[in-house]
Design an enzyme around this catalytic site. Structure first.
Site, short mmCIF file in Angstrom:
data_model
loop_
_atom_site.label_atom_id
_atom_site.label_comp_id
_atom_site.label_asym_id
_atom_site.label_seq_id
_atom_site.Cartn_x
_atom_site.Cartn_y
_atom_site.Cartn_z
N ASP A 24 41.49 141.86 -54.73
CA ASP A 24 42.63 141.17 -54.12
C ASP A 24 42.84 139.86 -54.87
O ASP A 24 41.88 139.30 -55.41
CB ASP A 24 42.35 140.87 -52.63
N PHE A 60 45.67 143.45 -44.46
CA PHE A 60 45.55 144.09 -43.14
C PHE A 60 45.07 145.54 -43.29
O PHE A 60 43.98 145.90 -42.81
CB PHE A 60 46.93 143.99 -42.47
N GLY A 92 46.60 138.24 -48.89
CA GLY A 92 45.36 138.67 -48.23
C GLY A 92 44.57 137.50 -47.68
O GLY A 92 44.88 136.34 -47.98
N TYR A 148 61.15 144.59 -52.53
CA TYR A 148 60.09 145.43 -51.96
C TYR A 148 60.46 146.91 -52.07
O TYR A 148 59.71 147.73 -52.58
CB TYR A 148 59.87 145.04 -50.51
N SER A 188 50.12 144.65 -52.18
CA SER A 188 51.53 144.20 -52.20
C SER A 188 51.78 143.29 -51.01
O SER A 188 51.27 143.56 -49.92
CB SER A 188 52.50 145.38 -52.10
N LYS A 198 58.64 149.74 -54.37
CA LYS A 198 57.93 150.87 -53.77
C LYS A 198 58.53 152.20 -54.23
O LYS A 198 57.80 153.18 -54.41
CB LYS A 198 57.97 150.76 -52.24
N ARG A 244 56.25 139.06 -38.86
CA ARG A 244 56.52 140.42 -38.37
C ARG A 244 56.74 140.40 -36.86
O ARG A 244 56.26 139.52 -36.15
CB ARG A 244 55.33 141.32 -38.68
N1 UDP Z 1 62.21 140.92 -35.47
C1 UDP Z 1 62.57 140.24 -34.29
N2 UDP Z 1 61.89 139.10 -34.00
C2 UDP Z 1 60.89 138.59 -34.77
C3 UDP Z 1 60.53 139.29 -35.95
C4 UDP Z 1 61.23 140.45 -36.27
O1 UDP Z 1 63.48 140.66 -33.55
O2 UDP Z 1 60.33 137.54 -34.41
C5 UDP Z 1 62.92 142.19 -35.76
C6 UDP Z 1 63.43 142.35 -37.18
O3 UDP Z 1 64.73 141.81 -37.31
C7 UDP Z 1 63.42 143.87 -37.32
C8 UDP Z 1 62.22 144.30 -36.49
O4 UDP Z 1 61.98 143.23 -35.58
O5 UDP Z 1 64.58 144.44 -36.78
C9 UDP Z 1 60.95 144.59 -37.29
O6 UDP Z 1 60.76 143.51 -38.15
P1 UDP Z 1 59.45 143.32 -39.04
O7 UDP Z 1 59.64 142.06 -39.82
O8 UDP Z 1 58.24 143.44 -38.21
O9 UDP Z 1 59.42 144.58 -40.04
P2 UDP Z 1 60.52 145.56 -40.72
O10 UDP Z 1 60.43 146.82 -39.95
O11 UDP Z 1 61.90 144.94 -40.63
O12 UDP Z 1 60.06 145.69 -42.13
#
Ligand code: UDP
Length: 314
Positions: free
Chosen positions: A33, A13, A38, A146, A76, A150, A187
């Protein structure tokens, strides 16, 4: 003469958007990559670009693609779903991969910028997070593959800077979204947009009171490009400081898409940080940077891409 720049994680991304920005500044770009997360489609538009070259390679093994002037290390797995699935690969890319790329920068006297993360702060006691905060990371939890990779990378980058005088930069990236975000990486923005556009229920984990601060990809790339031209070796936060609870974010997604789906609540993942918000004073003062795209605007700009994604996954 135009610079020759190597971008690892080029099919990802952020890596692919970075390749575009570097090409538009006149650089020649070598993208690397191994497609572990990816997607070739992210680079499809560069097929006929004479200044872009792509090499499929795994940076955890030593590699050398000739003389370079700059190296951006963006390889990553990056979403919680991907890096917990690919735990050992994530530890390897953030250790051996970082060392291998730093060796290249050292060999060719190239400048180096490493993609670090707000995950270095873990579940933070200091809010908003300033770069001088050392963080609160669980070293053995599911996110540790992770977070600790990092953090090891940051230590390694600083060591190459201190001991070998490599000209390095560290960007701590906060939650970022936009076109080319992987469709199935779990995400929050990708999940919610795809769910809203396909009419399914929106999944909110926990009670949705945890917060995140979402940066649109063009703002983030602008910040990174500015940092790459600065003389700063210590970490710089790049992210949007407007903080949202996840429940507010879900409601905003419904508003922007005009969706009428219900919101359902699911279990909160282990060690899910309770809050995240960058203090961007350093980026503002040092780079004259601040984000310009609101969540509302950024979601609108992302709809078309995710609409196609929801069609494909339907
Ligand atoms: N989350 C959510 N619903 C989803 C996916 C994620 O409520 O379908 C929440 C997750 O528990 C976290 C936040 O959204 O509190 C962000 O999650 P993400 O996986 O995007 O990234 P993070 O910031 O945790 O690395």
């Amino acid at each position: 003469m135009a610079k020759r720049v190597l971008v690892t994680g080029a099919a990802g991304f952020l890596g692919s958007h970075l390749c575009d920005a570097l090409l538009s500044e006149g650089c020649s770009v070598v993208g690397v990559d191994n497609f572990c997360t990816g997607d070739r489609a992210n680079l499809a538009h560069l097929k006929t670009e004479p200044r872009f070259e792509f090499v499929e390679a795994d940076i955890t093994k030593p590699f050398d693609l000739g003389k370079i002037d700059y190296l951006f290390n963006f390889a990553s797995p990056a979403s919680p779903v991907d890096y917990t699935r690919l735990g050992v690969e994530t530890l390897l890319v953030g250790s051996a991969g970082t060392l291998n790329t730093l060796e290249l920068a050292r060999k060719y006297e190239a400048e180096y910028l490493h993609a670090s993360t707000s995950e270095c702060y873990g579940d933070p006691e200091v809010h908003p997070q300033v770069e001088t905060y050392w963080g609160r990371v669980n070293p053995i939890g599911p996110r540790s593959v992770y977070d600790e990779a990092k953090r090891f990378s940051e230590a390694t980058v600083m060591a190459y800077h201190r001991y070998y005088k490599v000209n390095t930069h560290l960007v701590r990236i906060f939650n970022t979204y936009g076109p080319r975000l992987q469709k199935n990486d779990g995400r929050v923005i990708s999940n919610l947009l795809i769910q809203a556009l396909s009419g399914g229920p929106l999944t909110v984990y926990g009670d949705g009171s945890q917060t995140r601060s979402f940066c649109y990809v063009s703002d983030l790339i602008d910040g990174i490009m500015r940092l790459s031209k600065s003389g700063e070796a210590l970490p710089v936060n790049i992210g949007n400081p407007v903080e949202w609870t996840i429940l507010e974010c879900a409601r905003e997604v419904l508003k922007v898409t005009g969706g009428t789906s219900e919101i359902i609540f699911k279990d909160l993942p282990i060690d899910d940080p309770t809050r995240r918000r960058p203090d961007i004073t350093k980026a503002k003062t040092l780079l004259g940077w601040e984000p310009t795209v609101s969540l509302n605007e950024g979601l609108k700009l992302s709809i078309e891409y995710f609409r196609n994604a929801s069609r494909v996954s339907a």
